[in-house]
Scaffold this motif. Structure first.
Motif, short mmCIF file in Angstrom:
data_model
loop_
_atom_site.label_atom_id
_atom_site.label_comp_id
_atom_site.label_asym_id
_atom_site.label_seq_id
_atom_site.Cartn_x
_atom_site.Cartn_y
_atom_site.Cartn_z
N MET A 100 0.73 -1.40 0.00
CA MET A 100 0.09 0.04 -0.08
C MET A 100 0.71 1.22 0.05
O MET A 100 0.49 2.08 -0.89
CB MET A 100 -0.97 -0.02 1.20
N VAL A 101 1.76 1.27 0.77
CA VAL A 101 2.75 2.51 0.94
C VAL A 101 3.43 2.73 -0.31
O VAL A 101 3.58 3.86 -0.81
CB VAL A 101 3.82 2.19 2.04
N ALA A 102 3.94 1.63 -1.09
CA ALA A 102 4.63 1.71 -2.26
C ALA A 102 3.67 1.96 -3.34
O ALA A 102 4.03 2.94 -4.19
CB ALA A 102 5.16 0.28 -2.69
N ALA A 103 2.31 1.87 -3.32
CA ALA A 103 1.49 2.19 -4.48
C ALA A 103 1.03 3.58 -4.28
O ALA A 103 0.88 4.31 -5.42
CB ALA A 103 0.13 1.22 -4.33
N LEU A 104 0.95 4.15 -2.93
CA LEU A 104 0.65 5.46 -2.71
C LEU A 104 1.85 6.26 -3.05
O LEU A 104 1.54 7.48 -3.75
CB LEU A 104 0.06 5.55 -1.41
N HIS A 105 2.87 6.13 -2.67
CA HIS A 105 4.20 6.56 -3.02
C HIS A 105 4.49 6.79 -4.55
O HIS A 105 4.85 7.65 -5.11
CB HIS A 105 5.45 6.07 -2.27
N ALA A 106 4.27 5.62 -5.30
CA ALA A 106 4.23 5.96 -6.62
C ALA A 106 3.52 6.81 -7.30
O ALA A 106 3.83 7.41 -8.39
CB ALA A 106 3.84 4.49 -7.18
#
Length: 570
Positions: free
Chosen positions: A102-108
């Motif tokens: 989730m963090v990676a998807a939001l940061h992307a």
């Protein structure tokens, strides 16, 4: 917190970043109440995969960050604010691996991640509290919490007559390991939420470890729950409830609330935050007197503090202006930025608040009248007194006013849909402990926590494959994302347009008030020629010269209608 040791890697290469460390000062932060946002697996409870599936929606909305209410293992005695393990994810919501995804998807998508930290109390299912119960009086395990012997010759009375925030006694008696009635523990909130003893070095050290744990997983900031209640002076003899209420709260010496030494804790936290590049951010939930707020928001402390004054006002020009002037003054004192909030997980949605008559007009003058009036407001008000169209009209106007102000705006999930409070939840379907502990007085906070409608149809209006954990009303269909997506006059498209423009227009954190010649019309100019005009009255108001960028309601012959806001570029 968890019993698993964590490696301190603060300062390692993973912290190096060229990102703007001041991103938070004028950010639009979207609060997600995870259990009610999106349900991917059909169990009726929102989850991390549900959030991941909606990242494109969040990116299109145009927010800068998400703030997640607690997603930790919890018995849900208080909607997740009773935390059983501070360094894990509730299995009903997901896993640590899914959190990382989730963090990676939001940061992307360029979206920061802020998580809730609940440091005043844990769940009674936390391993430390279980150890405290098993260890017995006078042990190091009990020193992590606040235990006291009872009053009376046999200790059968609570140490004081204090009342908890959620109603009922603030002390609960335990059964000792040998089976006999024993000591009492303090819980300012529900009995399932025992208060930590922040004079204990173990407690302080373990929370530092928790902050590092989530920071190392890519979390950008923290929202600190009940930030003003951690440190306490419980020196005997303890005061009675009446004596406690009579002690001033604005001098830093109250036995429970807003003590000066709480800032020693946040100075330690700030060292952890600043060891990362960019530094991790924090915002305090601190219900304190005006002159006490800046210290929570200082650069040596948490860095930012919620100011709820705008949230508590009627839709009134003089009240709004007074709050803005005061908030900007406080921000200058702390060196932080202002925070603007109209709705969150603890209050009636502002579309409903603005559609109800003022509380003074709803009820009589007796104490019972006032209690009944408060119950109406918390429930979203009686339907026959709610003007839904007026509430939505005012909410749209207030939102554009809020988003034009210098500082950060905290938005609550569903407000971009214009959602009203769900006030007609059956008693047997409610979940909030405040409802059960204050029968007939407090309807609780379930009405603003009902799962979001994503589609016009389905067993949960697209929230998930099956029914939602709180009942959704049929009127949700026309407030759903599906119903509003692409509709030019919808509240969803208004938010999308406003957030997109806001990113382009935001400059220095200042404003200049513009004289409108009317007491019910406010106007202010931001650097760069961005002018906001809000008509709090009912008669149409002229607009200054310039290019009209956005309005909360259609203009009438070039004039701003009542209960509406316009953004103008000059």
């Amino acid at each position: 917190m968890t019993s698993t040791p964590q490696t301190d890697v603060v300062g390692s290469p993973q912290h190096i970043s060229a990102e703007d460390p001041t991103w938070w000062r004028q950010a639009a932060v979207y609060q997600i109440y995870p259990r009610s946002f999106a349900d991917a697996n059909g169990d009726g409870i929102g989850d991390l995969q549900g959030i991941i599936s909606r990242v494109p929606y969040l990116a299109e909305l145009g927010i800068d960050a998400v703030w997640l209410s607690p997603f930790y293992p919890s018995a849900l005695a208080d909607g997740g604010y009773d935390v059983a393990d501070y360094r894990d994810v509730d299995p009903r919501i997901g896993t640590l691996e899914e959190f990382d995804q989730m963090v990676a998807a939001l940061h992307a998508e360029g979206i920061k991640v802020v998580v809730d930290i609940v440091p005043n109390h844990s769940s009674d299912e936390h391993v430390w509290f279980r150890q405290a119960l098993a260890a017995g009086p006078g042990t190091p395990e009990r020193e992590r919490y606040i235990f006291r012997d009872g009053a009376g010759p046999d200790g059968s009375e609570p140490p004081t007559d204090w009342t908890s925030i959620f109603g009922g006694p603030a002390w609960t008696r335990v059964t000792e390991p040998d089976g006999t009635p024993g000591q009492w523990y303090l819980h300012l909130f529900a009995p399932e939420q025992p208060d930590f003893n922040w004079a204990n070095p173990e407690v302080r050290a373990d929370f530092l470890e928790t902050l590092r744990f989530w920071s190392d997983r890519g979390v950008d900031g923290f929202r600190i729950d009940v930030a003003h209640a951690l440190t306490k002076d419980l020196t005997d003899p303890l005061p009675s409830e009446a004596e406690l209420d009579a002690i001033p709260r604005g001098e830093g010496q109250h036995p429970i609330w807003d003590r000066d030494e709480v800032h020693e804790i946040y100075a330690e936290w700030r060292k952890v935050f600043d060891s990362y590049d960019p530094p991790r951010t924090a915002v305090a939930e601190a219900w304190v007197e005006r002159h006490r707020r800046p210290r929570y928001a200082s650069a040596e402390g948490l860095g930012q503090a919620f100011e709820f004054d705008l949230l508590t006002q009627e839709f009134d020009a003089a009240a709004f202006k007074e709050v803005v002037v005061d908030s900007l003054t406080l921000a200058a004192e702390s060196g932080s930025s202002s925070t603007w909030v109209l709705s969150n997980h603890d209050v009636v949605r502002h579309a409903t608040r603005y559609g109800l008559p003022p509380l003074a007009d709803q009820v009589g003058s007796t104490e019972q009248d006032q209690k009944q009036g408060a119950a109406w407001v918390l429930a979203g008000g009686p339907e026959d007194q709610l003007d839904r169209e007026q509430g939505e009209r005012r909410a749209r106007a207030a939102t554009l006013f809020e988003l034009a102000l210098p500082g950060s705006a905290y938005l609550y999930q569903g407000e971009e849909l214009g959602l009203h409070e769900v006030g007609d939840i059956a008693d047997d379907a409610r979940q909030d402990p405040t409802f059960f502990r204050n029968p007939g007085v407090d309807k609780g906070r379930d009405g603003c926590r009902v799962p979001l409608p994503w589609a016009r149809t389905g067993s949960s209006f697209g929230f998930g494959p099956g029914p939602a954990h709180l009942p959704q009303p049929q009127w949700f269909a026309e407030y759903s994302v599906e119903a509003q997506d692409g509709q030019q006059d919808s509240t969803l498209e208004l938010y999308r347009s406003a957030l997109r423009l806001r990113r382009q227009l935001q400059t220095a954190e200042t404003l200049e008030w513009v004289d409108t010649g009317r007491d019910d019309v406010l106007a202010f100019r931001r650097p760069g020629g961005w002018v906001t005009v809000t008509n709090f009255g009912t008669a149409e108001a002229p607009l200054p010269a310039g290019e009209v960028l956005l309005t909360s309601a259609p203009l009438r012959d070039g004039q701003l209608p009542g209960e509406a806001t316009a953004w103008i570029r000059q």
